[in-house]
Write an enzyme that holds these catalytic residues in place. Structure first.
Site, PDB file in Angstrom:
ATOM      1  N   GLU A   1       0.761  -1.162  -0.114  1.00 45.68           N
ATOM      2  CA  GLU A   1       0.005   0.078   0.108  1.00 45.68           C
ATOM      3  C   GLU A   1       0.867   1.293  -0.116  1.00 45.68           C
ATOM      4  OE1 GLU A   1      -2.066  -1.178   3.514  1.00 45.68           O
ATOM      5  OE2 GLU A   1      -0.829   0.133   4.675  1.00 45.68           O
TER       6      GLU A   1
ATOM      7  N   LYS B   1       2.586   4.563   0.885  1.00 42.96           N
ATOM      8  CA  LYS B   1       3.247   5.126   2.110  1.00 42.96           C
ATOM      9  C   LYS B   1       2.886   6.716   2.130  1.00 42.96           C
ATOM     10  CE  LYS B   1       7.194   5.796   5.004  1.00 42.96           C
ATOM     11  NZ  LYS B   1       7.112   6.870   5.706  1.00 42.96           N
TER      12      LYS B   1
ATOM     13  N   ASP C   1       2.634  10.482   3.154  1.00 44.48           N
ATOM     14  CA  ASP C   1       3.565  11.455   3.706  1.00 44.48           C
ATOM     15  C   ASP C   1       2.888  12.414   4.627  1.00 44.48           C
ATOM     16  OD1 ASP C   1       6.134  12.463   4.375  1.00 44.48           O
ATOM     17  OD2 ASP C   1       6.443  13.508   2.474  1.00 44.48           O
TER      18      ASP C   1
ATOM     19  N   TYR D   1      -4.254   2.741   8.511  1.00 42.38           N
ATOM     20  CA  TYR D   1      -3.298   1.808   7.882  1.00 42.38           C
ATOM     21  C   TYR D   1      -3.042   0.637   8.929  1.00 42.38           C
ATOM     22  CZ  TYR D   1       0.354   4.560  10.089  1.00 42.38           C
ATOM     23  OH  TYR D   1       1.107   5.416  11.133  1.00 42.38           O
TER      24      TYR D   1
ATOM     25  N   LYS E   1      11.110   3.303   0.197  1.00 43.18           N
ATOM     26  CA  LYS E   1      11.112   4.510   0.043  1.00 43.18           C
ATOM     27  C   LYS E   1      11.211   5.014  -1.613  1.00 43.18           C
ATOM     28  CE  LYS E   1      11.653   7.246   2.846  1.00 43.18           C
ATOM     29  NZ  LYS E   1      10.961   8.515   3.786  1.00 43.18           N
TER      30      LYS E   1
ATOM     31  N   CYS F   1      20.064  23.148 -38.472  1.00 43.37           N
ATOM     32  CA  CYS F   1      19.810  22.108 -37.934  1.00 43.37           C
ATOM     33  C   CYS F   1      21.080  21.325 -37.675  1.00 43.37           C
ATOM     34  CB  CYS F   1      18.795  21.097 -38.781  1.00 43.37           C
ATOM     35  SG  CYS F   1      18.658  19.473 -38.276  1.00 43.37           S
TER      36      CYS F   1
ATOM     37  N   CYS G   1      13.316  22.181 -37.717  1.00 42.23           N
ATOM     38  CA  CYS G   1      13.991  22.013 -38.943  1.00 42.23           C
ATOM     39  C   CYS G   1      13.177  21.655 -40.264  1.00 42.23           C
ATOM     40  CB  CYS G   1      14.945  20.492 -38.600  1.00 42.23           C
ATOM     41  SG  CYS G   1      15.549  19.719 -40.092  1.00 42.23           S
TER      42      CYS G   1
ATOM     43  N   CYS H   1      15.652  14.491 -42.259  1.00 43.89           N
ATOM     44  CA  CYS H   1      16.437  14.736 -41.487  1.00 43.89           C
ATOM     45  C   CYS H   1      16.726  13.589 -40.433  1.00 43.89           C
ATOM     46  CB  CYS H   1      16.239  15.735 -40.554  1.00 43.89           C
ATOM     47  SG  CYS H   1      17.111  16.012 -39.194  1.00 43.89           S
TER      48      CYS H   1
END
Ligand code: IVH
Length: 670
Positions: free
Chosen positions: A131, A133, A135, A232, A317, A409, A427, A432
């Site tokens: 699940e 995390k 913050d 949680y 993390k 170019c 260009c 090209c």
């Protein structure tokens, strides 16, 4: 205490608790008494009774209110939201410490955690919950008889501060649960981005602001900050699965961490972590990692905890997404439509776990607006899967100099032009090499023809070798030719040829998008496919036909006419069709699997991506996990825990999931 009461005991999930019984008169007297002590404590700051006595009386009051919800007095301290300011916070000793989580930052470290768990339990293939995390900041909320009694911050994990009144102002924290239970709920208080933008003030980020808002002595200030709570962890009920506990939490009235998945096996775990990592930008609050927990509470207890953190959980993390570095140079890059983009050449820096050497600077106007010179120290950012970008200047170097757009170019020497009213330089040479490579990459991209395995290096090689100058020529490259390229084994060449073969049966929408017609994105391509049904009809459509479609404006109609009138483009389309590409219009809602949801488990005879694509081509949708939204679980050999979960959900009446074999599915895919 003057009022009548006697002690009774009751049971909740096998644990006895004390229940005070009193009459309504006694209750009202208790309300008055608590309000007097509350005033003495909070406002006058001269309490007459100890905190413990106050808390005991409060618990008694809450117990009565839980039993007699119809008699709750409007003036009860339990109903107070945003009352008088607190003088200071009371300390609260957590009955069970709130540990932190061990962090891992790489797949290796994460797999070492899996090893430790398996070794510790002497078992493999254990179900885990994955699940996000969140913050924010952790709090513990205690309920007696289903009524919120105390909420405290995590503090140092052993003791925190009582923030009950402030927590009461959080709408996602229920004051009363749907069941009369004694329970401790732990979770994260967060501030949504949208709310942060509205109030931010001097706070650096939503987490700081959430923490600052919760620690306001005046709950009315907390209330104005619109905090959110995600549960949680549930402590109390005798249920042996974290997943089931979270389901109970939802039933009790909580919002739980979203997008939770349960599964087994390292590949699944790494995929699940990756899914959340890729989706992190889609949430309205900060997610700084993924929490992986052993699902069985009995096994969690068996593994136990260290002094700091549980052995049964880990936080993977996310790497930080901004970094500062030297802008060594600015070069220009030519895209598939000829647009020239300035690219920052950087002193290598790690951003979000990836070494970044180049980043986009968008366009010349952006460089000017941000006042970025070559030689400056700049901030680089990686957001999700997008290309790293230079977001701003940190400081000016001694020898910094402004960037000047080249006149020609860098790839083909053609003079660059800037169309009137456009910021971009272009260009104009369609041949090209940079444009050719860009076009081929776009053709093969995941959302276009989805040619798995055709990476940038291979595209460079086939163009540089002169094998292709247009997308359709890719189909003429033989397996031996692919195998002869650097770092290509026989197996990869075989897979690549297979991917090309597979791409030939594509939807018309993908094919139209793959052509790379200026201004025609995925959605427009779908609209066009739906309207014209065949590539031939699209090619012979008139400007008026295009304009008669909703969402198609002058610019887009013009672009399509110019594109299809060009004999070079006609050649590309014909080349693809001759090579066997068969685009078919897929009915938007009328596919045989329209409206049905699928998930695959176990090993099937074909790559999973192919099967998923077949399902999607017929209107079906692929889900990320087993849930009540799932209609069909396609079961291959050695199915994982998804099958168990599907059966369990169906048997318990929470879902109606049909298990389908590969053969069964094949009947729908004809
Ligand atoms: S479980 C003992 N689950 O992360 C394990 N924690 O770095 C209890 N957090 O203090 C934590 N989202 O505040 C868990 N889905 C989640 C979480 C989560 C955020 C926070 C929590 C904890 C910190 C540890």
């Amino acid at each position: 205490m003057a009022h009548l009461r006697h002690l009774a005991t009751s049971q909740y999930l096998g644990r006895p608790y004390k229940l005070f019984v009193m009459n309504n008169e006694g209750y009202l007297a208790l309300v008055a008494e608590l309000n007097r002590h509350g005033h003495l404590y909070y406002t006058d700051d001269r309490p007459e009774i100890s905190d413990e006595t106050y808390d005991a009386k409060m618990r008694e009051l809450l117990a009565y209110e839980a039993q007699n919800p119809l008699f709750i007095d409007g003036g009860s301290p339990s109903q107070r939201v945003g009352g008088a300011s607190l003088a200071q916070f009371t300390s609260f000793t957590h009955p069970r410490p709130l540990k932190s989580l061990t962090n891992v930052v790489s797949d290796e470290e994460f797999l070492a955690f899996c090893d430790r768990v398996e070794k510790g339990l002497g078992r493999a293939n254990l179900p885990f919950t994955v699940e996000p995390k969140m913050d924010g900041l952790a709090i513990a909320v205690h309920y007696r008889n289903g009524v919120l009694s105390v909420a405290a911050t995590r503090g140092d994990g052993i003791s925190g501060e009582v923030v009950t009144e402030n927590v009461r102002t959080i709408r996602s924290v229920p004051h009363r649960l749907s069941e009369s239970v004694d329970i401790e709920v732990r979770g994260e208080v967060v501030m949504r981005h949208s709310v942060f933008e509205k109030h931010r003030g001097d706070y650096a980020n939503p987490r700081n602001m959430a923490a600052g808002s919760l620690r306001q002595l005046d709950p009315t200030i907390t209330a104005s900050r619109e905090l959110d709570f995600f549960a949680y962890q549930l402590i109390g009920p005798d249920i042996d699965s974290h997943d089931d506990l979270m389901t109970l939490a939802e039933r009790l009235g909580f919002q739980v961490t979203p997008d939770r998945e349960v599964g087994t096996g390292r590949d699944w775990l790494l995929d699940a972590v990756m899914r959340l990592y890729s989706n992190r930008g889609t949430y309205d609050w900060d997610i700084d990692g993924v929490v992986v927990k052993l699902d069985s509470i009995a096994l969690q207890n068996e593994l136990g905890t260290t002094a700091k953190a549980p052995r049964w959980a880990v936080a993977y993390k996310f790497p930080s997404v901004q970094a500062q570095t030297l802008l060594e140079d600015i070069v220009v890059q030519v895209g598939r439509t000829g647009v020239v983009t300035p690219v920052a050449v950087l002193a290598p820096v790690t951003v979000g776990g990836v070494v970044v050497r180049r980043a986009t600077l968008h366009n010349i106007e952006d460089i000017g607006r941000k006042e970025i010179y070559i030689g400056d120290i700049v901030t680089v950012q990686r957001a999700g899967e997008v290309i790293p970008e230079v977001v701003g200047r940190v400081s000016r170097g001694e020898n910094s100099r402004p960037f000047v757009m080249p006149e020609t170019c860098p790839e083909c020497g053609t003079s660059l032009i800037q169309n009137e009213g456009e910021v971009a330089f272009r260009c104009t040479n369609e041949q090209c090499p940079a444009q050719v490579k860009g076009r081929i990459r776009h053709f093969a991209a995941r959302d276009a023809m989805d040619i798995d395995g055709l990476g940038d290096a291979l595209v460079d090689a086939v163009v540089d070798n002169g094998w292709v100058s247009a997308p359709h020529e890719l189909y003429a490259i033989t397996e031996d030719q692919w195998a002869s390229l650097e770092r290509m084994g026989a197996k990869s060449a075989e897979n690549l040829v297979r991917a090309f073969e597979f791409s030939k049966q594509c939807s018309l929408a993908r094919f139209i998008f793959a052509l790379g017609i200026p201004f025609v994105g995925k959605t427009t391509a779908e609209t066009l496919a739906h309207r014209f049904q065949t590539i031939g009809a699209l090619q012979s459509a008139t400007r008026e036909d295009f304009l008669s479609i909703n969402d198609v404006g002058e610019k887009m109609a013009e672009s399509m006419c110019t594109y299809f009138e060009d004999s070079v483009h006609q050649g590309w389309i014909q080349g693809c069709l001759s090579a066997g590409v068969t685009p078919v219009a897929v009915a938007r809602t009328g596919g045989v699997l329209a409206g049905k949801t699928f998930l695959i488990t176990g090993t099937l005879s074909r790559p999973r991506a192919e099967i998923e694509r077949d399902i999607k081509a017929r209107g079906g949708a692929i889900l990320g996990s087993v849930s009540s939204k799932l209609n069909y679980l396609v079961v291959g050999e050695s199915p994982g825990s998804k099958q168990d979960k599907a059966i369990q959900l169906t048997q318990s009446g929470k879902a109606s999931i049909e298990l389908v074999s590969e053969v069964g599915l094949a009947e729908w895919l004809v």
